[in-house]
Design an enzyme around this catalytic site. Structure first.
Site, PDB file in Angstrom:
ATOM      1  N   HIS A 140       1.537   9.321   3.808  1.00 19.62           N
ATOM      2  CA  HIS A 140       0.818  10.239   4.683  1.00 19.62           C
ATOM      3  C   HIS A 140       1.795  11.074   5.283  1.00 19.62           C
ATOM      4  CE1 HIS A 140      -2.878   8.505   3.114  1.00 19.62           C
ATOM      5  NE2 HIS A 140      -2.490   7.178   3.443  1.00 19.62           N
ATOM      6  N   ASP A 152       0.866  -1.079  -0.106  1.00 15.18           N
ATOM      7  CA  ASP A 152      -0.051   0.080  -0.060  1.00 15.18           C
ATOM      8  C   ASP A 152       0.836   1.306   0.103  1.00 15.18           C
ATOM      9  OD1 ASP A 152      -1.884   1.991   0.384  1.00 15.18           O
ATOM     10  OD2 ASP A 152      -2.409   1.446   2.398  1.00 15.18           O
TER      11      ASP A 152
END
Length: 119
Positions: free
Chosen positions: A21, A17
């Site tokens: 962030h 993934d």
């Protein structure tokens, strides 16, 4: 269980993934914090290490990390080294490409044209 699932076909792909962030977006608990980490640089070496140990074959690693994701998501001209396809490849010094020469990337020296998007 995960290893067996890859070997017997219950798990279709090995993927990461790659959704980095800001640290502030990752704060909170498992239900509220943003998930994702730039882990592809770790997943391939780990899978190749497992192949070296005989847990998987290199062919299975290539299938689960390259062929199967491209096929599953219908990604045109990706997932294989073929004429007319995009050559998404990397080299790793621990795995010989030809003869006795070794080529590769050291994890701490990895660089990306899009590195400014990752923490």
């Amino acid at each position: 269980a995960l290893r067996q699932g890859l070997r017997d076909g219950r798990l279709d792909i090995v993927a990461t993934d790659h959704a980095p962030h800001l640290l502030s977006e990752k704060e909170g608990n498992a239900l509220t914090a943003a998930s994702g980490a730039p882990m592809v640089q770790f997943s391939l070496p780990v899978m190749l290490e497992l192949a070296d140990r005989g847990i998987f074959t290199r062919e299975l690693v290539v299938d689960k990390m390259c062929h199967a994701p491209a096929e599953l998501y219908n990604i045109d001209k990706r997932g294989y080294l073929r004429k007319g396809y995009y050559a998404d490849i990397c080299r790793n010094i621990r795995y010989p490409i030809r003869g006795d020469r070794r080529h590769g990337i050291k994890p701490m020296r990895m660089d990306s044209a899009r590195r400014h998007h990752s923490p």
